[in-house]
Write a protein that holds these residues in place. Structure first.
Motif, PDB file in Angstrom:
ATOM      1  N   ILE A  93       0.998  -1.262  -0.066  1.00 29.02           N
ATOM      2  CA  ILE A  93      -0.051   0.061  -0.020  1.00 29.02           C
ATOM      3  C   ILE A  93       0.782   1.214   0.109  1.00 29.02           C
ATOM      4  CG2 ILE A  93      -1.736   1.330   1.490  1.00 29.02           C
ATOM      5  CD1 ILE A  93      -2.656  -1.222   2.655  1.00 29.02           C
ATOM      6  N   ASN A 190      -6.431   4.733   0.011  1.00 28.08           N
ATOM      7  CA  ASN A 190      -5.794   3.360   0.865  1.00 28.08           C
ATOM      8  C   ASN A 190      -6.201   2.325  -0.134  1.00 28.08           C
ATOM      9  OD1 ASN A 190      -4.842   1.717   2.609  1.00 28.08           O
ATOM     10  ND2 ASN A 190      -6.846   1.075   3.502  1.00 28.08           N
ATOM     11  N   THR A 192      -4.398  -1.376  -2.203  1.00 29.35           N
ATOM     12  CA  THR A 192      -3.406  -2.276  -2.314  1.00 29.35           C
ATOM     13  C   THR A 192      -2.949  -2.438  -3.790  1.00 29.35           C
ATOM     14  OG1 THR A 192      -4.361  -3.260  -0.197  1.00 29.35           O
ATOM     15  CG2 THR A 192      -3.148  -4.749  -1.339  1.00 29.35           C
TER      16      THR A 192
END
Ligand SMILES: *[C@@H]1O[C@H](CO)[C@@H](O)[C@H](O)[C@H]1NC(C)=O
Ligand SMILES: *[C@@H]1O[C@H](CO)[C@@H](O)[C@H](O)[C@H]1NC(C)=O
Ligand SMILES: *[C@@H]1O[C@H](CO)[C@@H](O)[C@H](O)[C@H]1NC(C)=O
Ligand SMILES: *[C@@H]1O[C@H](CO)[C@@H](O)[C@H](O)[C@H]1NC(C)=O
Ligand SMILES: *[C@@H]1O[C@H](CO)[C@@H](O)[C@H](O)[C@H]1NC(C)=O
Ligand SMILES: *[C@@H]1O[C@H](CO)[C@@H](O)[C@H](O)[C@H]1NC(C)=O
Length: 293
Positions: A93, A190, A192
């Protein structure tokens, strides 16, 4: 696989061990971490464990962090001219937590063991080295690296000036990438990302597959690859892992999962008539416990 009798299982086991012993591509290193607690990973700089993940840097200015595997990889063998192949898969991340201005990025790197710390602390070198070290030929000759960078800040001295500021590049002992491509990421949120980095020693192809996001937020697969003879650029044994940094502005860098596999250095398949004889001085191959289907 279903076994009908314990005897068959033993035969299967013996055959597997035999195959592993004669297989020149036996696994050298294998691991698969989805939780970094109590794992043989060495953290330096500002890297910390946070829950199950490694926070390479917090979202604070002038920080850097690294996380490397505790064992070195035997990448190539001078005497036998053999080279290893490897795959590094990871998810991570990078999050500026809503800020429009952020830096600097993450690398997966292979380097001379005990690679010095960035000095003075400097965001531009992504936790690997400082501008001063970058401009010091003696430093670079003694300390070599090959890195795949996920760079979120264009440094005008050495980064490509694309309309997309984030880019993924392959760096050979230099902060200026040998090759790079825009990276369609969304650092303000946020999210990934996943990446798979593979080096195939038979074709010398260092290839990178990584995720980005479309305008409609669907995941896209992006690619970058470079044919490179790693023995020209790295010592026989290397340390390997991740680095990240922040500078005058910042973002959070997190390594969420990491799986890695390398083969012992083996004869490059293209070479004529591979020799069956084993070199006595060759380091013993580590066997992986457990059988593969
Ligand atoms: C790594 O572990 C995850 C979760 O346990 C599993 O889904 C994945 O297949 C494993 N990868 C490899 C290469 O073994
Ligand atoms: C990062 O490390 C430096 C040097 O040890 C330290 O001064 C700084 O406070 C650390 N940053 C954070 C956010 O902990
Ligand atoms: C960011 O996403 C990760 C993975 O889904 C999650 O574990 C984490 O809690 C999220 N962080 C925040 C601040 O929402
Ligand atoms: C290297 O591997 C990538 C991914 O498999 C592939 O797309 C690329 O064509 C390969 N490069 C060469 C020169 O074979
Ligand atoms: C790779 O580089 C090494 C060292 O320069 C050289 O000995 C070797 O022949 C090269 N391998 C190939 C396949 O070009
Ligand atoms: C890495 O990912 C590739 C593609 O998903 C997979 O084939 C390979 O087994 C993975 N290797 C490791 C060590 O996780």
């Amino acid at each position: 696989m279903v076994f009908q009798a314990p005897k068959l299982r033993i035969i299967y086991l013996l055959i597997s061990i035999f195959l592993l012993l004669i297989n020149p591509c036996a696994t050298q290193i294998f691991f698969n971490y989805t939780d970094f607690n109590n794992k043989p990973i060495i953290r330096t700089g500002n890297a910390t464990i946070s829950g199950s993940v490694i926070q390479l840097t917090p979202d604070e200015v002038d920080n850097w962090g690294r996380a490397i595997y505790s064992e070195q990889m035997h990448l190539w063998d001078e005497k036998s001219e053999k080279v290893a192949s490897f795959t590094s898969n990871f998810s991570f991340i990078i999050n500026s937590q809503g800020k429009d201005r952020y830096s600097d990025g993450i690398t997966f790197f292979l380097s001379t063991p005990n690679y010095p710390v960035p000095s003075p602390t400097d965001g531009a070198g992504l936790g690997l080295l400082s501008r001063n070290q970058m401009n010091d030929a003696t430093f670079l000759a003694a300390n070599k690296f090959v890195a795949v960078e996920f760079d979120t800040f264009p440094n005008e001295e050495f980064d490509p000036l694309n309309s997309v500021r984030e880019h993924v590049g392959i760096n050979i002992n230099n902060l200026k990438s040998q090759i790079s491509t825009p990276w369609y990421c969304t650092i303000k949120e946020n999210r990934t990302y996943s990446a798979s980095i593979n080096y195939d020693s038979s074709t010398q192809n260092l290839s990178v597959t990584f995720t980005g996001f479309n305008y409609d937020n669907t995941i896209i697969q992006q690619h970058l690859s470079l044919v490179i003879n790693l023995t020209d650029h790295l010592p026989e044994s290397v340390e390997f892992g991740f680095s990240a940094s922040t500078g005058l502005i910042s973002e959070l860098h997190i390594l969420s999962t990491w799986s890695f596999e390398s083969t012992a250095p083996s004869t490059i398949q293209q070479s004529p008539a591979p020799s069956v004889e084993k070199n006595k001085d060759e380091p013993k191959t580590k066997l992986v416990v457990g059988l593969r289907p």
